[in-house]
Each structure stands twice: as structure tokens, then as C-alpha cells.
Design an enzyme around this catalytic site. Structure first.
Site, PDB file in Angstrom:
ATOM      1  CD  GLU A   1       5.252   2.008   8.541  1.00 38.33           C
ATOM      2  OE1 GLU A   1       4.394   1.129   8.319  1.00 38.33           O
ATOM      3  OE2 GLU A   1       5.681   2.267   9.679  1.00 38.33           O
TER       4      GLU A   1
ATOM      5  CG  HIS B   1      -4.743  -2.253  13.262  1.00 42.71           C
ATOM      6  ND1 HIS B   1      -4.338  -1.469  14.327  1.00 42.71           N
ATOM      7  CD2 HIS B   1      -4.845  -1.419  12.201  1.00 42.71           C
ATOM      8  CE1 HIS B   1      -4.219  -0.221  13.919  1.00 42.71           C
ATOM      9  NE2 HIS B   1      -4.514  -0.162  12.637  1.00 42.71           N
TER      10      HIS B   1
ATOM     11  CE  LYS C   1      -1.057  -1.823  13.726  1.00 44.17           C
ATOM     12  NZ  LYS C   1       0.179  -1.009  13.686  1.00 44.17           N
TER      13      LYS C   1
ATOM     14  CB  CYS D   1      -4.876   3.215  13.625  1.00 40.42           C
ATOM     15  SG  CYS D   1      -6.462   2.553  13.080  1.00 40.42           S
TER      16      CYS D   1
ATOM     17  CG  PHE E   1      -9.074   5.532   8.994  1.00 41.05           C
ATOM     18  CD1 PHE E   1      -8.071   5.116   8.127  1.00 41.05           C
ATOM     19  CD2 PHE E   1     -10.203   4.734   9.128  1.00 41.05           C
ATOM     20  CE1 PHE E   1      -8.189   3.927   7.417  1.00 41.05           C
ATOM     21  CE2 PHE E   1     -10.321   3.541   8.425  1.00 41.05           C
ATOM     22  CZ  PHE E   1      -9.323   3.135   7.575  1.00 41.05           C
TER      23      PHE E   1
ATOM     24  CG  HIS F   1       0.681   2.111  11.301  1.00 41.23           C
ATOM     25  ND1 HIS F   1       0.152   2.194  12.568  1.00 41.23           N
ATOM     26  CD2 HIS F   1      -0.389   2.134  10.458  1.00 41.23           C
ATOM     27  CE1 HIS F   1      -1.176   2.285  12.495  1.00 41.23           C
ATOM     28  NE2 HIS F   1      -1.523   2.240  11.225  1.00 41.23           N
TER      29      HIS F   1
END
Lengths: 415, 80
Positions: free
Chosen positions: A322, A345, A340, A171, A403, A311
Site C-alpha cells: 500500500e 480489523h 487498526k 474488508c 479479499f 488500510h
């Protein structure tokens, strides 16, 4: 303007909110959700039956014969790149270096990544292999499923000869591809880079895989309310599809051809957590280091960052880690948003689409809203909740994580 | 057994589907690569589709001999 300054001179995107940048940006500022119920027959058996599908099908843009040789992630990368190219005023593709509005193909590179690649093709051809045997498998299978396919297709379209690159960092892919493009220009290997990300994996297998990780929202009865970063009732991310491409250009090259500059890409930081394959570091240590690197490159401090396109995917653990990191590295003052909440996403395209949003936020002096933030978490920083926030934005940060422990921070400033 | 004209029309339909060739451009003297712009991967698709449509087997070592539409028609007539 220094010899290594990098500017953004073109934008392109096809997203769940619109078939181009203008319609996507309008929808963002209006706070519209691109998430809908999946009506495909295959969706009925899945625990997750919502997603953010493209607003405009590639078949409305590209001709049938071309489309049947491209995976969906390649087709939309091409569409976004064509828009970005036209937006930058780069003229006829493969224009020679003598064209004052164009770019020498040997000074043109591509950096377009994908998180997952052509798995719609892979799975469809596997169905054919099982049902009809190996001879019926399409001879275009390999060029359609290879992860460098989108970058290669775009490179062919514009005769890019300074290198065609595919970054893959889940991502964080779209942002890392932009960071690579920035490095390519700063190191003198190209004058113009088409940089971005693409993803098109709305298919039962990835949906089932992410659902098995318990990473996705199952708010199936309220699709538009399912993606809700920082809201206490968030229950996972919503899968989206789309592509976004930026034209990155050496500032002197842009000035010499009289290009319109959206923003400057002032700094990029890339780090890795070395912590866990899927869990983010609980204090966000890796991403804090990425932001520090980007700030140092931009010769800015946290105090200069007015806005952060976070994010923030709407997962229970990631969103607030975050925020904690941002408080450490930026401070209490930035205005956050999580686009998002509207787009879902886009995985490997997320960092590219959010870079487009960040660039436009800087240009237009507006933070796009975060929708569905009805009951914010305690300790959240200032968020443009529900409606856009108009204010001058001299410098903004875009964060992406993936990831594998990937962290990418990009800083855009007024030119 | 199809007539040569019927086979040409059948190949034209395949070429349109696979590569967007205008059926009006397809005739026996046309070369697949030179005249109709069929690249090697598209030719593989044409061959597999023709095998199914006309009930023939076209081994890979025969494909290189099928330079023109007429070559393919003759092969299909002889082997169907």
C-alpha cells in the site's frame, strides 16, 4: 455548491474503543488499544486468543426482547445508525417530508454492508439443530443471518423507502457501502443515505479460519501490542468487531434544513484487481487506479491529499504494498495513519469506522496516531507514530481493500 | 395436570420471555395477535416453548385455531 455535492452530516459508531463516536475518537487520539485477551472458554484451544471486542455491549443499549431477534451485527448496525441519525438532527424517525428538520422517507436510502454477516446466529442455530432437532430452530434464524439484515433493520427503524442495500466486498465493504451511498445521492435517487458497515464475528470458527490462512497475529501474551502496522515485528491482523454509520446527504438538502456539515465526500473510486482471491496485487495496481478515480471525481491531485487513513492491517505483505502505491499516486508528502493499530480489523466495518476517523481528522485538523510502530519498515512514508499530529487537513484519503481483489478509495474534504 | 390458572401463568411467562409481554396483561380472553401483539414468527416460538413446558404436541394446523390465550389453555388441558 453543486447540485450533486454530497456532505457528511451525522456520525455513529460502536467500536472496541467506545460505545459512541465521541468516546472512540477520544480513545484514538489518546492512542489507546482496544485489543484484549479473549477470556471465553472456547478461546483456550485456538492459536489466536486475542481480539478487539466491543467496549459497550449491545445489551446496555437495546432492550432484551429486541436484541433476541437481531444478530449481533444487526444490533450494532442499528445502534450506530440511531446515533448517526440523532447526530444529524434528522428528528423523529419516519418524519414526513413537511418536517423541515427531517427527510421524506421516499428520499431516504440505506447502504450498510457486512463482510461476513450473521454467522454467530448461523452457528448457534446449527448447534440447536444438531442437539435438539429442526423444530427447535428459531423462526428468526433467517432474518438474523441474512447479510442484508443489518441494512433492512436500519431501513425499518427509519422507514427508508428509497432502497435498502447491502454491499459485500470483504474488508472493503464499509467503504464500498459509502461509495454506493455517494452514487445514490449523485444520481438523484435519494437525499439522505445512512451508509456504513458492521461486523461481529468474534467466534472460534472465523478465528480458526483466518488463523489457518496465517493471516492473524499470534502475539497472545501482548494483546495491546499485537496490531502493529508497518512495524518490522508485525505478524498479522487482530480481529475486531463493531459498526459505523455515516449520514450522507445531498449538500443542498443539508443546507436547506440548516444541518451541521462535518465534511464533504468529494470523490469515491472502486476497482477490482483481477489478480488473486486473497493476495493483493504486489504493486497495488488496482488500488492506485481506485485512488486516481477518486481524485478525478474530487477534481484534486495527489498533491492536495494531506493525510491518508491507510488500510494497513498489520499483515507482513499488505502494509508495504500500500505504501508503494501511495508513493506512486499521492507522493512523498502525506501523513499516514493506521487506526487498526488501536481498533483491530473490523473487516466489513473497517472502511466505515476509518471513514468516521478521516472525517473527524479533516474537521479537527488532526491525524490520529498509529501505535506500536516501534521499528518502522525501511521506505515508509511519514506516519503519525505514537501521538496525534495536529495540522490543517483540507483533504484526506481513506483506503480499503478486501479479499476478492476489491479496492475502494474515498476522499473527504473540508465542506 | 395443571389448573387453567397455572397454564395461563405458564403461558404468560413464555410470552414475557419471547415478546416482552407484561404478565399482568395476559388473561384467557386476550387475543395473541390483536391484544398482545404477537406476530407470526413470535407465535411459532410461543408454540414450541408451550409444547416443551406442558408436554403437548401442537401441530401447525391447530395453531391457527388458537386465537386467544383461553383457546391455548383449552387445547393444552385437552391434549396434555
Amino acid at each position: 455548491m453543486s447540485a450533486t455535492d454530497v456532505v457528511v452530516t451525522g456520525l455513529g459508531a460502536t467500536t472496541p474503543l467506545g460505545g459512541d463516536v465521541a468516546s472512540t475518537w477520544d480513545a484514538m487520539l489518546a492512542g489507546r488499544s482496544g485489543v484484549k485477551a479473549l477470556t471465553h472458554e472456547w478461546a483456550a484451544q485456538l492459536p489466536v486468543r486475542i481480539a478487539a471486542e466491543l467496549a459497550v455491549e449491545p445489551s446496555e443499549v437495546l432492550d432484551r426482547v429486541r436484541l433476541r431477534r437481531l444478530d449481533r451485527c444487526e444490533a450494532i448496525a442499528l445502534i450506530a445508525a440511531q446515533q448517526a441519525w440523532a447526530d444529524a438532527g434528522l428528528g423523529t424517525p419516519a418524519g414526513e417530508g413537511t418536517d423541515p428538520t427531517g427527510v421524506d422517507p421516499e428520499r431516504l436510502a440505506v447502504s450498510i454492508g457486512t463482510g461476513i454477516g450473521g454467522i454467530i446466529t448461523l452457528l448457534a442455530q446449527d448447534d440447536i439443530l444438531e442437539s435438539s432437532g429442526p423444530r427447535r430452530v428459531s423462526p428468526f434464524t433467517v432474518p438474523m443471518l441474512m447479510p442484508n439484515g443489518p441494512a433492512a433493520v436500519v431501513g425499518l427503524e427509519f422507514s427508508a423507502r428509497a432502497g435498502v442495500h447491502c454491499v459485500a466486498s470483504a474488508c472493503a465493504t464499509g467503504a464500498e457501502a459509502i461509495a454506493l451511498g455517494y452514487d445514490i445521492i449523485r444520481s438523484g435517487r435519494a437525499d439522505v443515505v445512512l451508509a456504513g458497515g458492521t461486523e461481529a464475528v468474534i467466534h472460534p470458527l472465523p478465528l480458526a479460519g483466518f488463523a489457518s490462512m496465517r493471516a492473524m497475529s499470534t502475539r497472545n501474551d501482548e494483546p495491546e501490542r499485537a496490531s502493529r502496522p508497518w512495524d518490522k515485528a508485525r505478524d498479522g491482523f487482530v480481529l475486531g468487531e463493531g459498526a459505523a454509520v455515516l449520514v450522507l446527504e445531498r449538500a443542498e438538502h443539508a443546507a436547506a434544513r440548516g444541518a451541521t456539515v462535518y465534511a464533504r465526500l468529494a470523490g469515491a473510486g472502486i476497482t477490482s484487481d483481477g489478480y488473486d482471491i486473497v493476495q493483493p496485487h504486489p504493486e497495488g495496481a488496482g488500488f492506485v487506479r481506485a485512488v486516481r478515480k477518486a481524485l478525478a471525481e474530487a477534481q484534486l491531485t495527489g498533491a492536495d491529499i494531506v493525510h491518508v487513513n491507510a488500510h494497513a492491517t498489520s499483515t507482513p505483505t499488505g502494509d508495504m504494498a500500500e505504501v508503494a502505491g501511495l508513493r506512486t499516486v499521492i507522493g512523498e508528502h502525506p501523513v499516514l495513519t493506521a487506526t487498526k493499530s488501536m481498533t483491530g480489523h473490523l473487516l466489513g466495518a473497517a472502511g466505515a469506522l476509518e471513514s468516521v476517523a478521516t472525517v473527524l481528522a479533516v474537521r479537527d485538523g488532526v491525524v490520529p496516531p498509529t501505535i506500536n510502530l516501534d521499528d518502522p519498515e525501511e521506505g515508509l512514508l511519514d506516519v503519525a507514530a505514537g501521538k496525534p499530529r495536529y495540522q490543517p487537513i483540507p483533504a484526506a484519503l481513506n483506503n480499503s481493500f478486501g479479499f476478492g481483489g476489491h479496492n475502494v478509495a474515498l476522499i473527504f474534504t473540508r465542506p | 395436570m395443571s389448573s387453567r390458572e397455572e397454564i395461563v401463568a405458564g403461558l404468560a411467562a413464555i410470552l414475557e420471555e419471547v415478546a416482552g409481554v407484561n404478565p399482568a396483561d395476559v388473561s384467557e380472553e386476550k387475543s395473541f395477535t390483536e391484544d398482545l401483539d404477537i406476530d407470526s414468527l413470535s407465535m411459532v416460538e410461543v408454540v414450541v416453548a408451550a409444547e416443551e413446558k406442558f408436554g403437548v404436541k401442537i401441530p401447525d394446523d391447530q395453531v391457527q385455531n388458537l386465537k386467544t390465550v383461553g383457546d391455548a389453555v383449552s387445547y393444552i388441558v385437552a391434549n396434555a
